[in-house]
Design a protein around this motif. Structure first.
Motif, PDB file in Angstrom:
ATOM      1  N   PHE A  21       0.834  -1.208   0.000  1.00  0.00           N
ATOM      2  CA  PHE A  21       0.000   0.000   0.000  1.00  0.00           C
ATOM      3  C   PHE A  21       0.866   1.254   0.000  1.00  0.00           C
ATOM      4  CE2 PHE A  21      -3.292  -2.958   1.237  1.00  0.00           C
ATOM      5  CZ  PHE A  21      -4.370  -2.455   0.536  1.00  0.00           C
ATOM      6  N   VAL A  22       1.930   1.225   0.819  1.00  0.00           N
ATOM      7  CA  VAL A  22       2.832   2.372   0.865  1.00  0.00           C
ATOM      8  C   VAL A  22       3.434   2.604  -0.521  1.00  0.00           C
ATOM      9  CG1 VAL A  22       4.967   3.259   1.866  1.00  0.00           C
ATOM     10  CG2 VAL A  22       3.333   2.039   3.306  1.00  0.00           C
ATOM     11  N   LEU A  23       3.852   1.509  -1.145  1.00  0.00           N
ATOM     12  CA  LEU A  23       4.461   1.597  -2.467  1.00  0.00           C
ATOM     13  C   LEU A  23       3.521   2.269  -3.462  1.00  0.00           C
ATOM     14  CD1 LEU A  23       6.710   0.584  -4.497  1.00  0.00           C
ATOM     15  CD2 LEU A  23       5.155  -1.320  -4.926  1.00  0.00           C
ATOM     16  N   ARG A  24       2.266   1.837  -3.402  1.00  0.00           N
ATOM     17  CA  ARG A  24       1.300   2.403  -4.348  1.00  0.00           C
ATOM     18  C   ARG A  24       1.132   3.903  -4.112  1.00  0.00           C
ATOM     19  NH1 ARG A  24      -2.970  -1.512  -6.192  1.00  0.00           N
ATOM     20  NH2 ARG A  24      -4.209   0.376  -6.268  1.00  0.00           N
ATOM     21  N   HIS A  25       1.157   4.255  -2.838  1.00  0.00           N
ATOM     22  CA  HIS A  25       1.007   5.663  -2.497  1.00  0.00           C
ATOM     23  C   HIS A  25       2.181   6.465  -3.059  1.00  0.00           C
ATOM     24  CE1 HIS A  25      -0.678   8.908  -0.126  1.00  0.00           C
ATOM     25  NE2 HIS A  25       0.558   9.230   0.230  1.00  0.00           N
ATOM     26  N   ILE A  26       3.392   5.939  -2.805  1.00  0.00           N
ATOM     27  CA  ILE A  26       4.594   6.629  -3.285  1.00  0.00           C
ATOM     28  C   ILE A  26       4.546   6.766  -4.804  1.00  0.00           C
ATOM     29  CG2 ILE A  26       7.098   6.427  -3.545  1.00  0.00           C
ATOM     30  CD1 ILE A  26       7.148   5.026  -0.835  1.00  0.00           C
ATOM     31  N   ALA A  27       4.155   5.658  -5.457  1.00  0.00           N
ATOM     32  CA  ALA A  27       4.135   5.654  -6.921  1.00  0.00           C
ATOM     33  C   ALA A  27       3.203   6.735  -7.445  1.00  0.00           C
ATOM     34  CB  ALA A  27       3.698   4.281  -7.420  1.00  0.00           C
ATOM     35  N   ARG A  28       2.028   6.834  -6.796  1.00  0.00           N
ATOM     36  CA  ARG A  28       1.076   7.815  -7.288  1.00  0.00           C
ATOM     37  C   ARG A  28       1.631   9.225  -7.134  1.00  0.00           C
ATOM     38  NH1 ARG A  28      -3.768   7.393  -4.399  1.00  0.00           N
ATOM     39  NH2 ARG A  28      -3.795   5.253  -5.139  1.00  0.00           N
ATOM     40  N   LYS A  29       2.232   9.466  -5.956  1.00  0.00           N
ATOM     41  CA  LYS A  29       2.768  10.786  -5.678  1.00  0.00           C
ATOM     42  C   LYS A  29       3.844  11.138  -6.702  1.00  0.00           C
ATOM     43  CE  LYS A  29       3.566  13.454  -1.558  1.00  0.00           C
ATOM     44  NZ  LYS A  29       3.069  14.625  -2.183  1.00  0.00           N
ATOM     45  N   ARG A  30       4.710  10.161  -6.932  1.00  0.00           N
ATOM     46  CA  ARG A  30       5.813  10.381  -7.835  1.00  0.00           C
ATOM     47  C   ARG A  30       5.295  10.694  -9.237  1.00  0.00           C
ATOM     48  NH1 ARG A  30      11.402   7.372  -8.083  1.00  0.00           N
ATOM     49  NH2 ARG A  30      11.821   7.695 -10.305  1.00  0.00           N
ATOM     50  N   GLN A  31       4.262   9.959  -9.618  1.00  0.00           N
ATOM     51  CA  GLN A  31       3.721  10.196 -10.953  1.00  0.00           C
ATOM     52  C   GLN A  31       3.150  11.602 -11.056  1.00  0.00           C
ATOM     53  OE1 GLN A  31       0.444   7.783 -12.117  1.00  0.00           O
ATOM     54  NE2 GLN A  31       0.461   8.570 -14.200  1.00  0.00           N
ATOM     55  N   GLN A  32       2.448  12.003  -9.987  1.00  0.00           N
ATOM     56  CA  GLN A  32       1.850  13.328 -10.019  1.00  0.00           C
ATOM     57  C   GLN A  32       2.915  14.416 -10.044  1.00  0.00           C
ATOM     58  OE1 GLN A  32      -0.874  13.261  -6.748  1.00  0.00           O
ATOM     59  NE2 GLN A  32      -2.445  12.220  -7.968  1.00  0.00           N
ATOM     60  N   ASP A  33       4.030  14.166  -9.289  1.00  0.00           N
ATOM     61  CA  ASP A  33       5.060  15.190  -9.215  1.00  0.00           C
ATOM     62  C   ASP A  33       5.948  15.215 -10.455  1.00  0.00           C
ATOM     63  OD1 ASP A  33       4.032  15.728  -6.813  1.00  0.00           O
ATOM     64  OD2 ASP A  33       5.609  14.763  -5.625  1.00  0.00           O
ATOM     65  N   THR A  34       6.370  14.030 -10.889  1.00  0.00           N
ATOM     66  CA  THR A  34       7.381  13.988 -11.940  1.00  0.00           C
ATOM     67  C   THR A  34       6.877  13.400 -13.244  1.00  0.00           C
ATOM     68  OG1 THR A  34       8.134  11.779 -11.405  1.00  0.00           O
ATOM     69  CG2 THR A  34       9.098  13.587 -10.141  1.00  0.00           C
ATOM     70  N   GLY A  35       5.734  12.729 -13.193  1.00  0.00           N
ATOM     71  CA  GLY A  35       5.226  12.125 -14.415  1.00  0.00           C
ATOM     72  C   GLY A  35       5.807  10.759 -14.679  1.00  0.00           C
ATOM     73  N   GLN A  36       6.747  10.329 -13.833  1.00  0.00           N
ATOM     74  CA  GLN A  36       7.329   9.002 -14.034  1.00  0.00           C
ATOM     75  C   GLN A  36       6.383   7.928 -13.506  1.00  0.00           C
ATOM     76  OE1 GLN A  36      11.002   9.395 -11.966  1.00  0.00           O
ATOM     77  NE2 GLN A  36      12.178   9.610 -13.862  1.00  0.00           N
ATOM     78  N   ILE A  37       6.338   6.825 -14.241  1.00  0.00           N
ATOM     79  CA  ILE A  37       5.462   5.743 -13.821  1.00  0.00           C
ATOM     80  C   ILE A  37       6.303   4.575 -13.326  1.00  0.00           C
ATOM     81  CG2 ILE A  37       3.719   4.089 -14.590  1.00  0.00           C
ATOM     82  CD1 ILE A  37       2.866   6.178 -16.656  1.00  0.00           C
ATOM     83  N   LEU A  38       6.057   4.152 -12.082  1.00  0.00           N
ATOM     84  CA  LEU A  38       6.789   3.006 -11.531  1.00  0.00           C
ATOM     85  C   LEU A  38       6.082   1.712 -11.940  1.00  0.00           C
ATOM     86  CD1 LEU A  38       7.626   4.087  -7.879  1.00  0.00           C
ATOM     87  CD2 LEU A  38       9.213   3.786  -9.772  1.00  0.00           C
ATOM     88  N   PRO A  39       6.829   0.633 -12.100  1.00  0.00           N
ATOM     89  CA  PRO A  39       6.183  -0.662 -12.402  1.00  0.00           C
ATOM     90  C   PRO A  39       5.527  -1.228 -11.142  1.00  0.00           C
ATOM     91  CG  PRO A  39       8.559  -0.945 -12.255  1.00  0.00           C
ATOM     92  CD  PRO A  39       8.299   0.516 -12.038  1.00  0.00           C
TER      93      PRO A  39
END
Ligand SMILES: N[C@@H](CCC(=O)N[C@@H](CS)C(=O)NCC(=O)O)C(=O)O
Lengths: 404, 339
Positions: free
Chosen positions: A208-226
């Motif tokens: 769950f934490v990972l998903r949260h981080i991924a979403r934040k990162r995508q919103q901030d930088t546009g990068q998508i984590l696998p």
């Protein structure tokens, strides 16, 4: 000179209560309210009077006397020497278990069927239409009895698993499907298994934490984590490592034929399976329709706009369609969950020992406390339903349209 | 003010409803039929025959009561009840009398506010298994799966028996005898347990009755008898003495064949004369006419006839009289004197 004619001053006359449209609806409501109250008073009064005529009073002391009967499926230990209150508790847990598992399975099947019904593949869509209509338009009780009949009549008896018998266990001799239920391996928790479980729980939290981080990162930088692959790894790797590190503390006990029945392993009784499957299949048909309507409610333009922006189909579904569809889906879904929970009281038909069968069945029959038992039963279902709606409403408010 | 009057009227109506529920005999006469709570179908005890007419041992007692009270043995409405619903149905007034293999127990007679007025079959709980599971005593049933009807004394006895003997079992609750039979025959349970009379009746309907045995242990006392609502002693008296009349009739040799003849004039046996109303005023004492017992016996026969016709050794059910023989024959049947 013209005298100013005052509009005639309104005086309130009693007849207006009946003939004046402004007051009439209120009059009707007040009269109706009084009548309903009188009816209630009459009902309660009649009940008390009739009970008194029978020499019965209303008391709940029976809950603390010895139950005297045995219950087959018990999630907490229970013997016939325990109280009726504990028997009720055993029943409550059995109700909750079948309701919870039923809601989960119904949702899975329902979402699948709902989505597939919209499939562009003609055969798949038609099969799903048939499934939904067949389930929706036959009484639930019939499905429960059908599944139960299939489970008891079409599966082998335990003794047929003996040497030379016609039946054999499946999945490397670890699972037996018999007419008394399905026997599966049971985990045995040795010393050190607590650590493994803790690691597992932590990894799930980690996902769950990972998903949260991924979403934040995508919103901030546009990068998508696998996210999917990382989650999968998190799910298995740490737990497996811990398992081998601790010297494999969790073992499986497979069911084995002994005496008259299978011994060892975990028995999932036919009554449970029948109720669970029938409740899930039946409710899934309604959920399928809800899901379908939710998806159809989102206009096609949204998808086309997303495609025009170059968003991939699965991301379109995930980021654009689903969040909007959920708003339409959740509220009616709540009532399906409530229905499923309340419908589980049909358990008695196949002898599943839910709260209706223990407290509302054997207990009131052995103690003669019908009114008290049914009252408690009503209160239990009421509270359960309220809790389910409260939780689901919470979820609903997290997905619903946020006006900023 | 108005509301008070209305509420008062309601209360009176409620009380009146309560009071009228107490006089079952008036209800039965006004209705012109007897509502008899019975089985959902147990061969020999209560089941509709091919023509839809209810037949059986318990049914005969219902018919005898209807004959005594209404003069018509056919004026009975049978209400099939499960073991779970029977007492509620009786208490709620849905039936006038419950004759449904029901065991007379302390708590049912007191706490459940019923009155058991006698015993029409002395029974006990037993176990039925297939021959081929190789069990000859109930004590060997450790680890078995057992089908039981819920809401019965059976399930309580069962729990006690297995606990006292320190053996384990898995109960499979069923709602009716039919369901229990189906589960047992499908092999979903190893053992079917209920009153031995019920086991015999159930086994009699099996295709291969010989493949099943009833184990020798009798684990409980099950005096089965008719029950009425507590608090209506007049009605209770009628049911009790109708049953006693059938039992006494057998003792004194009054049968459906000779009852008319014996009732035509006083015989040399004063007990028979009082029973058949040619002497004394016994009928009037329970609010009936003097021929009440004659009608009951003429309609269904005496206890022995009822037994032999429905569940006796000449029938497929084949029960021996055993405890249910007259006291003069070493049994427990003992009708109090008619005087
Ligand atoms: N005597 C016991 C058991 C009564 C009972 O349920 N008997 C069964 C079998 S002997 C029966 O009558 N079943 C018929 C039905 O289910 O309709 C009691 O009173 O609790």
């Amino acid at each position: 000179m013209a005298e100013a004619t005052d509009p005639p001053r309104e005086t309130f006359r009693l007849s207006q209560l009946l003939y004046d449209a402004r007051y009439r609806s209120m009059t009707i409501q007040v009269v109706a309210a009084i009548l309903i109250m009188l009816l209630l008073v009459e009902l309660v009064d009649n009940t008390v009077t009739n009970l008194a005529a029978l020499g019965k009073d209303i008391r709940f002391g029976f809950l603390w006397s010895t139950a005297g009967y045995d219950i087959n499926q018990q999630l907490i230990p229970f013997t016939s020497q325990d109280t009726h209150a504990r028997a009720a508790l055993v029943g409550i847990l059995n109700t909750l278990v079948v309701a919870a598992l039923g809601c989960i399975l119904a949702t899975i099947i329902g979402v699948l069927a709902g989505v597939l019904r919209l499939s562009s593949n003609w055969i798949v869509a038609k099969i799903m239409t048939f499934y939904v209509e067949a389930m929706r338009n036959t009484p639930l009780l019939i499905w429960i009895l059908i599944v139960f009949a299939v489970m008891t009549e079409a599966t082998p008896q335990p003794r047929e698993f003996r040497e030379g018998g016609s039946a054999s266990m499946i999945l490397w001799d670890s699972v037996a499907i018999s007419n008394r239920g399905v026997y599966i391996p049971r985990p045995i928790w040795a010393e050190g298994s607590g650590f493994v479980v803790a690691v597992f729980v932590l990894s799930v939290i980690g996902i769950f934490v990972l998903r949260h981080i991924a979403r934040k990162r995508q919103q901030d930088t546009g990068q998508i984590l696998p996210v999917f692959r990382l989650s999968l790894a998190l799910f298995f790797v740490p737990t497996l490592l811990a398992y081998f590190l601790m010297g494999r503390p969790v073992t499986l006990e497979t069911p084995e034929l002994g005496g008259f029945n299978f011994a060892g392993g975990l028995q999932i009784r036919n009554s449970f399976i029948a109720l669970w499957l029938a409740l899930s299949l039946y409710t899934s048909a309604f959920i399928a329709e809800i899901v379908r309507s939710g998806i159809l409610a989102i206009s096609k333009g949204q998808t086309e706009a997303a495609f025009a922006l170059g968003i991939q189909p699965n991301r379109t579904m995930q980021l654009i369609i689903l969040p909007q569809a959920l708003r339409v889906i959740i509220p009616p879904l709540i009532s399906q969950y409530l229905n499923l929970t309340k419908n589980s009281s049909l358990a008695i038909a196949v002898g599943y020992m839910d709260v209706r069968s223990t407290l509302g069945g054997i207990t009131i029959n052995q103690t003669g406390r019908e009114l008290e038992g049914m009252l408690l039963l009503g209160i239990f279902y009421l509270i359960t339903s309220l809790i389910i709606s409260a939780v689901m409403n919470l979820y609903n408010s997290s997905v619903k349209l946020k006006e900023r | 003010m108005n509301k008070k009057v209305f509420l008062g009227a309601l209360t009176v109506a409620g009380l009146a409803a309560g009071a009228s529920a107490a006089a079952t005999i008036d209800d039965v006469k006004a209705r012109g039929s007897l509502k008899c709570g019975s089985n959902e179908g147990l061969a020999g005890f209560a089941a509709p025959d091919a023509n839809g007419v209810w037949q059986g041992f318990d049914v005969s007692l219902c018919r005898a009561i209807a004959a005594a009270v209404l003069g018509d043995a056919q004026a009975v409405e049978f209400v099939p009840l499960t073991s779970q619903t029977r007492f509620t149905a009786l208490a709620a007034g849905e039936v006038d009398v419950l004759i449904r293999n029901s065991t007379w127990t302390f708590s049912r007679d007191t706490d459940l506010k019923l009155d058991f007025v006698g015993v029409n079959y002395y029974d006990g709980q037993g176990f039925m298994v297939r021959n081929d599971i190789g069990v000859s005593s109930a004590k060997e049933l450790d680890g078995t799966t057992v089908c039981i009807q819920t809401g019965t004394t059976t399930e309580l006895n069962l729990a006690d028996f297995f606990r006292v003997n320190n053996i384990s079992y898995e109960p499979v609750p069923v709602a009716t005898n039919a369901e229990g039979q189906q589960q047992y025959l499908a092999g979903a349970c190893d053992v079917y347990t209920t009153d031995i009379s019920g086991l015999a009746a159930t086994r009699a309907t099996f295709e291969n009755a010989g493949e099943h045995v009833i184990l020798p242990e009798v684990v409980s006392k099950e005096p089965l008898g008719p029950a009425v609502r507590h608090g209506d002693s007049e009605w209770g008296d009628i049911v009790r003495w109708t049953l006693n009349a059938l039992i006494a009739a057998e003792e004194y040799g009054v049968t459906s064949a000779n009852v008319m003849e014996l009732a035509a004039g006083p015989t040399t046996n004063p007990e028979i004369n009082r029973l058949l109303g040619t002497e004394g005023e016994l009928g009037a004492m329970i609010g009936l006419d003097k021929d009440w017992a004659v009608r009951a016996i003429a309609a269904v026969g005496n206890y022995g006839e009822v037994f032999e016709r429905n569940i006796g050794e000449a029938t497929p059910i084949g029960l021996a009289r055993g405890l249910n023989a007259q006291w003069t024959e070493g049994g427990l049947l003992y009708a109090p004197p008619f005087r």
